[in-house]
Design a protein around this motif. Sequence first.
Motif, PDB file in Angstrom:
ATOM      1  N   GLY A  53       0.411  -1.795  -0.106  1.00  0.00           N
ATOM      2  CA  GLY A  53      -0.252   0.088  -0.061  1.00  0.00           C
ATOM      3  C   GLY A  53       0.932   1.211   0.095  1.00  0.00           C
ATOM      4  O   GLY A  53       0.217   2.354   0.288  1.00  0.00           O
ATOM      5  N   ALA A  54       2.062   0.999  -0.068  1.00  0.00           N
ATOM      6  CA  ALA A  54       3.138   2.924  -0.033  1.00  0.00           C
ATOM      7  C   ALA A  54       2.974   2.531  -1.700  1.00  0.00           C
ATOM      8  O   ALA A  54       4.285   2.298  -1.709  1.00  0.00           O
ATOM      9  N   MET A  55       2.793   3.395  -1.985  1.00  0.00           N
ATOM     10  CA  MET A  55       2.595   3.695  -3.697  1.00  0.00           C
ATOM     11  C   MET A  55       3.629   4.441  -3.733  1.00  0.00           C
ATOM     12  O   MET A  55       4.427   4.758  -5.093  1.00  0.00           O
ATOM     13  N   SER A  56       3.979   5.944  -2.872  1.00  0.00           N
ATOM     14  CA  SER A  56       5.497   6.692  -3.363  1.00  0.00           C
ATOM     15  C   SER A  56       6.722   6.120  -3.487  1.00  0.00           C
ATOM     16  O   SER A  56       7.443   6.346  -4.334  1.00  0.00           O
ATOM     17  N   MET A  57       6.388   4.834  -2.718  1.00  0.00           N
ATOM     18  CA  MET A  57       8.139   4.374  -2.252  1.00  0.00           C
ATOM     19  C   MET A  57       8.175   3.707  -3.827  1.00  0.00           C
ATOM     20  O   MET A  57       9.828   3.502  -4.600  1.00  0.00           O
ATOM     21  N   PHE A  58       7.006   3.023  -4.759  1.00  0.00           N
ATOM     22  CA  PHE A  58       6.952   2.283  -5.638  1.00  0.00           C
ATOM     23  C   PHE A  58       7.517   3.470  -6.965  1.00  0.00           C
ATOM     24  O   PHE A  58       8.231   3.374  -7.756  1.00  0.00           O
ATOM     25  N   LEU A  59       7.231   4.884  -6.735  1.00  0.00           N
ATOM     26  CA  LEU A  59       7.561   6.137  -7.642  1.00  0.00           C
ATOM     27  C   LEU A  59       9.407   5.912  -7.364  1.00  0.00           C
ATOM     28  O   LEU A  59       9.570   5.822  -8.497  1.00  0.00           O
ATOM     29  N   TYR A  60       9.301   5.910  -6.567  1.00  0.00           N
ATOM     30  CA  TYR A  60      10.758   6.707  -5.881  1.00  0.00           C
ATOM     31  C   TYR A  60      11.836   5.751  -6.192  1.00  0.00           C
ATOM     32  O   TYR A  60      13.145   5.775  -6.475  1.00  0.00           O
ATOM     33  N   CYS A  61      11.653   3.989  -6.380  1.00  0.00           N
ATOM     34  CA  CYS A  61      12.298   3.602  -6.154  1.00  0.00           C
ATOM     35  C   CYS A  61      12.531   2.892  -7.619  1.00  0.00           C
ATOM     36  O   CYS A  61      13.493   2.682  -8.711  1.00  0.00           O
ATOM     37  N   PHE A  62      11.861   3.752  -8.873  1.00  0.00           N
ATOM     38  CA  PHE A  62      11.190   2.840 -10.157  1.00  0.00           C
ATOM     39  C   PHE A  62      12.761   4.399 -10.526  1.00  0.00           C
ATOM     40  O   PHE A  62      13.418   4.018 -12.036  1.00  0.00           O
ATOM     41  N   ARG A  63      12.622   5.321 -10.390  1.00  0.00           N
ATOM     42  CA  ARG A  63      13.165   6.369 -10.894  1.00  0.00           C
ATOM     43  C   ARG A  63      14.404   6.235 -10.651  1.00  0.00           C
ATOM     44  O   ARG A  63      15.544   6.305 -11.140  1.00  0.00           O
ATOM     45  N   GLU A  64      14.924   5.508  -9.325  1.00  0.00           N
ATOM     46  CA  GLU A  64      16.718   5.358  -9.078  1.00  0.00           C
ATOM     47  C   GLU A  64      16.808   3.614 -10.134  1.00  0.00           C
ATOM     48  O   GLU A  64      18.128   3.519 -10.838  1.00  0.00           O
ATOM     49  N   ARG A  65      16.209   3.235 -10.327  1.00  0.00           N
ATOM     50  CA  ARG A  65      15.910   2.177 -11.416  1.00  0.00           C
ATOM     51  C   ARG A  65      16.091   2.724 -12.466  1.00  0.00           C
ATOM     52  O   ARG A  65      17.572   2.160 -12.996  1.00  0.00           O
ATOM     53  N   GLU A  66      15.859   3.507 -12.895  1.00  0.00           N
ATOM     54  CA  GLU A  66      16.075   4.330 -14.277  1.00  0.00           C
ATOM     55  C   GLU A  66      17.330   4.567 -14.664  1.00  0.00           C
ATOM     56  O   GLU A  66      17.718   4.055 -15.642  1.00  0.00           O
ATOM     57  N   TYR A  67      17.984   5.601 -13.426  1.00  0.00           N
ATOM     58  CA  TYR A  67      19.905   5.790 -13.718  1.00  0.00           C
ATOM     59  C   TYR A  67      20.472   4.575 -13.869  1.00  0.00           C
ATOM     60  O   TYR A  67      21.514   4.595 -14.437  1.00  0.00           O
ATOM     61  N   ASN A 115      32.830   7.507 -14.535  1.00  0.00           N
ATOM     62  CA  ASN A 115      32.614   8.781 -13.268  1.00  0.00           C
ATOM     63  C   ASN A 115      30.649   9.022 -13.615  1.00  0.00           C
ATOM     64  O   ASN A 115      30.291   9.160 -12.746  1.00  0.00           O
ATOM     65  N   ASP A 116      30.281   8.456 -14.676  1.00  0.00           N
ATOM     66  CA  ASP A 116      29.062   8.256 -14.801  1.00  0.00           C
ATOM     67  C   ASP A 116      27.972   7.313 -13.522  1.00  0.00           C
ATOM     68  O   ASP A 116      27.037   7.650 -12.814  1.00  0.00           O
ATOM     69  N   CYS A 117      28.599   6.212 -13.114  1.00  0.00           N
ATOM     70  CA  CYS A 117      28.606   5.280 -12.144  1.00  0.00           C
ATOM     71  C   CYS A 117      28.722   5.696 -10.461  1.00  0.00           C
ATOM     72  O   CYS A 117      27.824   5.308  -9.524  1.00  0.00           O
ATOM     73  N   GLU A 118      29.832   6.487 -10.483  1.00  0.00           N
ATOM     74  CA  GLU A 118      29.488   6.943  -9.325  1.00  0.00           C
ATOM     75  C   GLU A 118      29.056   7.877  -9.082  1.00  0.00           C
ATOM     76  O   GLU A 118      28.500   8.608  -8.401  1.00  0.00           O
ATOM     77  N   ASN A 119      28.815   8.735  -9.905  1.00  0.00           N
ATOM     78  CA  ASN A 119      27.843   9.713  -9.819  1.00  0.00           C
ATOM     79  C   ASN A 119      26.006   8.819  -9.334  1.00  0.00           C
ATOM     80  O   ASN A 119      25.153   9.966  -8.089  1.00  0.00           O
ATOM     81  N   PHE A 120      25.644   7.834  -9.729  1.00  0.00           N
ATOM     82  CA  PHE A 120      24.304   7.302  -9.835  1.00  0.00           C
ATOM     83  C   PHE A 120      24.598   6.998  -8.028  1.00  0.00           C
ATOM     84  O   PHE A 120      23.852   7.180  -7.864  1.00  0.00           O
ATOM     85  N   LEU A 121      26.251   6.064  -7.923  1.00  0.00           N
ATOM     86  CA  LEU A 121      25.623   5.500  -6.676  1.00  0.00           C
ATOM     87  C   LEU A 121      25.305   6.742  -5.466  1.00  0.00           C
ATOM     88  O   LEU A 121      24.858   6.801  -4.834  1.00  0.00           O
ATOM     89  N   LYS A 122      26.762   8.241  -5.620  1.00  0.00           N
ATOM     90  CA  LYS A 122      26.859   9.205  -5.003  1.00  0.00           C
ATOM     91  C   LYS A 122      25.032   9.491  -4.607  1.00  0.00           C
ATOM     92  O   LYS A 122      24.205   9.888  -3.957  1.00  0.00           O
ATOM     93  N   HIS A 123      24.115   9.398  -5.886  1.00  0.00           N
ATOM     94  CA  HIS A 123      22.897   9.541  -6.237  1.00  0.00           C
ATOM     95  C   HIS A 123      21.767   8.938  -5.011  1.00  0.00           C
ATOM     96  O   HIS A 123      20.908   9.177  -3.980  1.00  0.00           O
ATOM     97  N   LEU A 124      22.323   7.463  -5.286  1.00  0.00           N
ATOM     98  CA  LEU A 124      21.651   6.469  -4.344  1.00  0.00           C
ATOM     99  C   LEU A 124      21.724   5.972  -3.183  1.00  0.00           C
ATOM    100  O   LEU A 124      21.008   6.183  -1.939  1.00  0.00           O
ATOM    101  N   ASP A 125      23.099   6.664  -2.885  1.00  0.00           N
ATOM    102  CA  ASP A 125      23.034   6.390  -0.907  1.00  0.00           C
ATOM    103  C   ASP A 125      22.270   8.235  -0.762  1.00  0.00           C
ATOM    104  O   ASP A 125      21.405   7.390   0.582  1.00  0.00           O
TER     105      ASP A 125
END
Length: 409
Positions: free
Chosen positions: A139-153, A186-196
Amino acid sequence: MRQEANRLKPFYENIHFEKDDNTMSINFGPQHPSAHGQLRLVLELQGEEVVKSTPMIGYLHRGMEKMAENMIYNEFLPTTDRMDYIAASSNNFGFALCVEELLELKVPRRAEIIRVFLLELNRIISHLFWLATHALDVGAMSMFLYCFREREYALDLIEDYCGARLTHSSIRIGGVPLDLPKNWLNDCENFLKHLDKELKNYEDILTQNRIWKMRLENVGVISKELALDFALSGIALRGSGVKWDLRKELPYSIYDELDFEVPISNSCDSYGRYLLCIEEIKESSKIIRQLYTKYEESSDELMANAPEYISASKEQIMTQNYSLMQHFVLVTQGMRPPIGEVYSASESPKGELGYFLVSNGTPYAYRLKIRAPSFFHTALLEELLIGCQLADVVTIIGNLNIVFGEIDR
């Protein structure tokens, strides 16, 4: 059709839909949106309590293991993408590792490093997908949107490497097809910083959320003994207090050179397995960051050289000046592993993914059997759901992270 019905009659006779006034049987799936592909559960209920559970599979059957016997080895590799399609590179790697063990191939170091990049990115992608859909089920719909956002990166990084986002075919028998693109690290490290940063937000939203904890704590409790009896693996096993990860216990590739922890939980419930998912994402980020220096220090060799297993002679290859890719196509089309058999297992995001391969010396596998973790986790539902409430069935199924592409092979 009549013979088929008669053959199945003894099985269906064990499912009784006519009960007394306090008991009824219902179908959960395979059309239910939370049935994870094509799962059918026949649930026997007393009020809201499950007293019997019968999981039924086979609605998605595609005959992959038989297909493997009618394809040359590298031709079958893209088919493995379609098993756990949430983490396709993990399937590619498991099959390639199995064939390489049979051939006794030495994979170049840079190829091994690139493989681990892909495998740990796949683990992050798979866990984000699991958390997104599991939270949506509860029932936590917001998490669905947030996790898919990071997954796309993360999928952007995979696409930059191999051009695909879902079915990758990013690994080859003997190595990898491509080097990492320019600026990929560099792109990978930027993603990991965002993910953290976003992982901290995930924890702030869910970890102490009283509704989330009410829905997961003491729900789907899997004791250590039950987990071992059903041959569980991955988070489902480590969530029951068993510290077992093939990357540590039976290390392959370059995992023995990497510093990472294997988190476990002794709570044995769905909430503990959620916490493990978060911790494993953090450990995968830790592993990826250790690969930067190793990659830069490695040579540019990407494919193993094994002329003894190809139909053309080494002189033919050299005189015709084949490129690396042309050479690889020739190698795989003429590959004839020695007669023998091998079982090779790796730690996929869902658990132990194993391939048992039998070779008769031809370019085609004589027999291939796949040991998929989701198959064992589905079998557990027959016992795990007994005594739980109907409202918890969706929670438990989602928490076990089942994908039917690797069950109905």
